[in-house]
Design a protein around this motif. Structure first.
Motif, short mmCIF file in Angstrom:
data_model
loop_
_atom_site.label_atom_id
_atom_site.label_comp_id
_atom_site.label_asym_id
_atom_site.label_seq_id
_atom_site.Cartn_x
_atom_site.Cartn_y
_atom_site.Cartn_z
N SER A 283 41.80 -10.27 -40.50
CA SER A 283 41.33 -11.04 -41.66
C SER A 283 39.80 -11.08 -41.73
N LEU A 284 39.13 -10.93 -40.57
CA LEU A 284 37.67 -10.93 -40.57
C LEU A 284 37.13 -9.72 -41.31
N SER A 285 37.75 -8.56 -41.13
CA SER A 285 37.31 -7.36 -41.84
C SER A 285 37.49 -7.51 -43.33
N THR A 286 38.59 -8.14 -43.74
CA THR A 286 38.86 -8.36 -45.16
C THR A 286 37.84 -9.31 -45.76
N SER A 287 37.55 -10.41 -45.04
CA SER A 287 36.59 -11.39 -45.54
C SER A 287 35.19 -10.81 -45.67
N SER A 288 34.75 -10.07 -44.64
CA SER A 288 33.38 -9.56 -44.65
C SER A 288 33.18 -8.48 -45.69
N ALA A 289 34.25 -7.81 -46.09
CA ALA A 289 34.13 -6.73 -47.07
C ALA A 289 33.68 -7.24 -48.43
N VAL A 290 33.92 -8.52 -48.74
CA VAL A 290 33.57 -9.05 -50.06
C VAL A 290 32.22 -9.75 -50.05
N THR A 291 31.48 -9.71 -48.95
CA THR A 291 30.16 -10.31 -48.91
C THR A 291 29.12 -9.32 -49.45
N VAL A 292 27.95 -9.86 -49.81
CA VAL A 292 26.86 -8.99 -50.27
C VAL A 292 26.50 -7.98 -49.19
N ARG A 293 26.42 -8.45 -47.96
CA ARG A 293 26.08 -7.54 -46.86
C ARG A 293 27.10 -6.42 -46.72
N GLY A 294 28.37 -6.76 -46.86
CA GLY A 294 29.40 -5.74 -46.74
C GLY A 294 29.26 -4.66 -47.80
N VAL A 295 28.99 -5.07 -49.05
CA VAL A 295 28.82 -4.09 -50.14
C VAL A 295 27.54 -3.29 -49.94
N LEU A 296 26.47 -3.97 -49.50
CA LEU A 296 25.21 -3.25 -49.26
C LEU A 296 25.37 -2.17 -48.19
N ASN A 297 26.18 -2.47 -47.18
CA ASN A 297 26.42 -1.47 -46.14
C ASN A 297 27.11 -0.23 -46.70
N VAL A 298 28.04 -0.46 -47.64
CA VAL A 298 28.72 0.67 -48.27
C VAL A 298 27.73 1.50 -49.09
N LEU A 299 26.87 0.83 -49.85
CA LEU A 299 25.87 1.54 -50.65
C LEU A 299 24.89 2.30 -49.75
N GLN A 300 24.49 1.65 -48.66
CA GLN A 300 23.56 2.28 -47.73
C GLN A 300 24.14 3.57 -47.17
N ASP A 301 25.41 3.53 -46.84
CA ASP A 301 26.07 4.72 -46.29
C ASP A 301 26.18 5.85 -47.32
#
Length: 418
Positions: free
Chosen positions: A15-33
């Protein structure tokens, strides 16, 4: 997953992976990659609210010297009380009292590891079986993530773009029931750049009182205003409804990495004390990490000695950047601006997919923009508004112009041929 003949007894909390995926940091990490590593151009960071890397947003020397003095004094090498050092809490109370019709005491102030920990503690304290909380859409996704983590149901009320992103109070009343504990108000607005009037905040307070719920006032961007509307703290309406005020020095002093904020009970009627919320806050702090002691030690000097000139300079830079953003957006047909920003560091724009070829949605737009132009913009999905974009204008104005010119070039490359 076996250990010889015996299975290991642990596994990840998925559930932690699911929760963190919807944070700004989580999305920024995807864009960064998704950035093109072969693109030698500077990445234009129009996706997050941390302008501290830009020289024009350098914090005041008062703050630098306060931290140096605190470290060199050797008075702050110890553990701090879980609620925070008394002089720091007194300074925060006095700082907030400048705008209030009643007086807060240091006992109303709890120091936290930035505003994010203030959110964590608030959500943890209010979570109970069957309870729900009302969150703005668009909003700051960390509230959803923490609510999900604490098994607190999140219900969303809309902000109205055509009315300066005001709260849809009819929707608030329709969503609330006997299990609703609070509503969140972010003012000045992240992600919308809105600044609410005294009259609108008063209506919010009266609605919350009618529903029997508290207001969680996220004011981390407090006083970062540059339009016609002045900042009015929600705590002004503490005599009407109990308010938990969340704030920090991160944004106004441009030091998000210093990680110090506050959670304040703006409640002159003592309702939060009587209901046990205050004791629950203290209990939660007893099992949480504390802000760094020497930063706490520097707080009185930072708050008391920072001159108005510094704040005026920062707001003037933000005004200039917001004007650049507003003007440049007019020349990019694939995005429209419902409301010119008046505060914070962001603006929400609507993405017009009908004018674009081979762009599926806002996330697809942002991924391709990052790869093709080395420009990072936050997709609206991350803040609850699909096919919108959140653009940060709190960067060096010249860099902002470059970033928006690249955004225009991206549009021209993907524009649908009429």
């Amino acid at each position: 997953m076996e250990n010889g003949s015996k299975k290991w007894g642990f596994q990840a909390n998925k559930s932690l992976s699911t929760s963190s995926a919807v944070t700004v940091r989580g999305v920024l990490n995807v864009l960064q990659d998704n950035l093109n590593k072969e693109d030698t151009r500077q990445v234009m960071p129009l996706a997050h609210g941390d302008p501290s890397a830009f020289p024009c947003f350098r914090t005041t020397t008062v703050a630098d010297e306060a931290v140096v003095d605190a470290v060199r004094s050797a008075k702050y090498n110890h553990y701090a009380p879980t609620v925070g050092l008394l002089p720091a809490r007194r300074s925060v109370a006095d700082f907030l009292n400048r705008d209030l019709p009643y007086k807060l005491s240091p006992d109303d102030v709890f120091l936290t590891l930035g505003c994010t920990q203030a959110i964590e503690i608030t959500i943890t304290v209010l979570a109970r079986p069957g309870a729900n909380i009302l969150l703005p859409r668009p909003g700051f996704p960390y509230y959803e993530a923490r609510a999900a983590h604490s098994h607190l149901e999140a219900r969303h009320f809309d902000l109205i773009p055509e009315k300066g992103w005001e709260v849809d109070l009819d929707a608030v009343e329709a969503l609330a029931d006997e299990n609703t504990v609070a509503m969140v108000v972010i003012n000045p607005g992240n992600p919308c750049g809105s600044v609410y009037s005294y009259q609108h905040l008063q209506k919010i307070a009266e609605t919350a009182r009618k529903l029997g719920i508290m207001v969680i006032a996220d004011e981390v961007y407090g006083h970062l205003t540059f339009g016609n509307a002045p900042f009015v703290p929600m705590g002004v309406f503490g005599p009407i409804v109990p308010v938990l005020t969340l704030g920090s020095i991160s944004k106004r002093w441009i030091v998000p990495g210093w990680r110090i904020g506050w959670l304040v009970t703006s409640d002159p009627n003592g309702i939060l004390q009587e209901s046990g919320v205050v004791e629950s806050i203290k209990g939660c702090l007893n099992i949480s990490s504390d802000p760094v002691t020497f930063i706490q030690g520097a707080i009185p000097q930072i708050i008391d000695n920072t001159t108005e000139d510094f704040f005026t300079k920062i707001n003037n830079i933000l005004r200039e950047a917001a004007d650049i953003c507003y003007e440049k957006i007019q020349d990019i047909p694939c995005i429209t601006l419902p409301h010119k920003p008046e505060g914070s560091m962001f603006v929400m724009v609507k993405l017009n997919l009908s004018s674009l070829e081979d762009i599926g949605d806002d996330m697809d737009f942002c991924l391709k923009l990052a790869k093709e132009e080395s420009v990072m913009i936050l997709p609206g999905t991350a803040v609850g508004m699909k096919n919108f974009l959140r653009i940060t204008f709190a960067i060096e104005p010249s860099a902002l112009e470059v970033g928006l010119e690249r955004l225009k070039a991206f549009y021209e490359r993907h524009a649908k041929i009429q």
